[in-house]
Write a protein that holds these residues in place. Structure first.
Motif, PDB file in Angstrom:
ATOM      1  N   GLU A 225       1.242  -2.470   0.769  1.00  0.00           N
ATOM      2  CA  GLU A 225       2.005  -1.807  -0.290  1.00  0.00           C
ATOM      3  C   GLU A 225       2.953  -2.831  -0.927  1.00  0.00           C
ATOM      4  O   GLU A 225       4.151  -2.827  -0.673  1.00  0.00           O
TER       5      GLU A 225
ATOM      6  N   GLU B  51       7.813  -0.941   2.144  1.00  0.00           N
ATOM      7  CA  GLU B  51       8.850  -0.821   3.171  1.00  0.00           C
ATOM      8  C   GLU B  51       9.453  -2.206   3.442  1.00  0.00           C
ATOM      9  O   GLU B  51       8.752  -3.219   3.348  1.00  0.00           O
TER      10      GLU B  51
ATOM     11  N   ASN C  46       5.883  -3.435   6.851  1.00  0.00           N
ATOM     12  CA  ASN C  46       5.083  -2.825   7.921  1.00  0.00           C
ATOM     13  C   ASN C  46       3.591  -2.813   7.581  1.00  0.00           C
ATOM     14  O   ASN C  46       2.852  -1.947   8.048  1.00  0.00           O
TER      15      ASN C  46
ATOM     16  N   SER D 276      -3.073  -1.216   5.347  1.00  0.00           N
ATOM     17  CA  SER D 276      -1.936  -0.607   4.664  1.00  0.00           C
ATOM     18  C   SER D 276      -1.126  -1.721   4.004  1.00  0.00           C
ATOM     19  O   SER D 276      -0.301  -2.364   4.648  1.00  0.00           O
TER      20      SER D 276
ATOM     21  N   ASP E 273       5.479  -6.632   2.296  1.00  0.00           N
ATOM     22  CA  ASP E 273       4.716  -5.475   2.795  1.00  0.00           C
ATOM     23  C   ASP E 273       3.263  -5.526   2.326  1.00  0.00           C
ATOM     24  O   ASP E 273       2.656  -4.498   2.040  1.00  0.00           O
TER      25      ASP E 273
ATOM     26  N   SER F 197       4.262   2.827  -1.337  1.00  0.00           N
ATOM     27  CA  SER F 197       5.682   2.469  -1.354  1.00  0.00           C
ATOM     28  C   SER F 197       5.939   1.303  -0.418  1.00  0.00           C
ATOM     29  O   SER F 197       5.509   1.305   0.729  1.00  0.00           O
TER      30      SER F 197
HETATM   31 CA    CA Z   1       4.261  -0.125   3.977  1.00  0.00          CA
END
Ligand code: CA
Ligand code: CA
Ligand code: CA
Length: 359
Positions: free
Chosen positions: A119, A300, A105, A117, A250, A298
């Motif tokens: 990660e 996803e 995501n 974002s 991600d 983290s």
């Molecule tokens: Ca993420």
């Protein structure tokens, strides 16, 4: 589903060939590290066991929109948390091509060009060498853009300790950040002589410890990527997590990430390995980073896709040596000679030597 009937004299043999699904069909393991989305993605309910949690993870990441089983999302928590999954067939390493995608995501910031974002999760692959259908064989890391950099730490190890069951939600509020209600919530120690905490924030008040796990300590080992966040606002209100170049889950928006090549596989010592196909994929959160009110970094996972589900393993291709100065013939899989093979699967012949080849 296609059906074929072969008439052999008076005997008719009917068999079926089922098309391979391009999407994830099976989840073998799931052990997230502590984090703000643990016990909610997927949701833990009283009485859940590892078996029921694996079913819930399958409900989230198997299949795709088109066949009615919409991939949802799971969170792997802080550094080390992982998921292991596979397809209904081996993923073939097609030469020079990206072989599979794994969705996350990640998104781009509208206030920064270098991230958003992001990660990153590291991908590992494995073959079912002992043919027991289980991912208990050697794993190989897919070496992404950060693998060889000096900031990357190999053989990193971290251990998290479960907090007391009766620890209050606001046990240790951060006096400098009203959104962090417990700054010493879940302790970690690593093998770099560092220690710290997964903090609890006011937005996520459930337990951050995976509640179906009985152990009071969880350890993870792997490659640690350098922190990727900076505080653009200067006051902790807006963090940008920078993109890494390639090779992580991600990390880039799904529409911009071309995926993964099995050719990136390396063994535990960093030696490149050649794999004709893989049976299992593992993804783990690769950064140990905590950013104020947005919490731990983290990875996803939102499903995955084999980019060439009907490719065939070119068995024997490594073992057959063709003479460079003798004529070579190519045949398609129906046995018809092909003069100038381009894209597809062919049988390569030279005298009595044969091998399957993917072009
Ligand atoms: Ca993420
Ligand atoms: Ca490939
Ligand atoms: Ca196995």
């Amino acid at each position: 589903m296609k059906k074929f009937t072969l008439a052999l004299g008076v005997i008719a043999i009917t068999f079926s060939a089922k098309a391979n699904s391009p999407y994830i069909t099976k989840v073998y393991d799931f052990l997230p590290a502590p984090g703000q989305f643990i016990n909610t993605m997927p949701e833990y309910e009283e009485g859940d066991t590892k078996t029921t949690i694996l079913t819930k993870v399958e409900e989230q990441i198997c299949g795709n929109d088109d066949d009615g089983a919409t991939p949802g999302m799971i969170s792997l928590g802080a550094y080390g948390g992982y998921v292991v999954f596979g397809f209904d067939h081996p993923v073939v390493n097609v030469t020079n091509e990206y072989d599979f995608k794994i969705y996350g995501n990640a998104f781009k910031s509208n206030q920064a060009s270098d991230g958003g974002s992001c990660e990153p999760g590291i991908v590992m692959v494995s073959q079912d060498i002992n043919e027991n259908g289980l991912p208990d064989d050697e794993w190989y890391e897919l070496a992404g853009s950060e693998y060889a950099k000096s900031e990357t730490i190999r053989k990193y190890k971290i251990t998290y300790t479960k907090p007391d069951d009766d620890r209050a939600i606001g046990a240790d509020p951060d006096p400098n950040n009203k959104y962090v209600c417990d700054r010493t919530y879940i302790k970690w120690v690593d093998n770099q002589n560092e220690t710290g905490y997964v903090t609890r924030n006011v937005y996520h008040r459930q337990s951050y410890w995976p509640l179906w796990i009985e152990d009071t300590e969880i350890s993870f080992e792997g490659t640690l990527l350098a922190d990727n966040a900076y505080d653009q606002s200067g006051n902790g209100s807006y963090f940008v997590l920078k993109f890494y170049d390639w090779g992580y889950v991600d990390n880039q928006p799904n529409t911009e990430d071309p995926g993964f090549k099995i050719d990136w596989a390396v063994d535990a010592d960093g030696n490149s390995v050649t794999l004709s196909h893989i049976d299992f994929i593992k993804v783990y959160s690769a950064i140990n980073q905590h950013c104020g009110w947005i919490g731990e970094t983290s990875t996803e996972v939102c499903g995955g896709e084999d980019l060439h589900p009907n490719a065939v393993v070119s068995s024997g291709i490594e073992n057959v040596t063709f003479d460079s100065d003798a004529p070579i013939e190519y045949y398609n899989l129906q046995g018809i000679k092909v003069e100038n093979p381009k894209i597809g699967i062919f049988i390569k012949k030279q005298g009595r030597k044969t091998s399957k080849i993917i072009l």
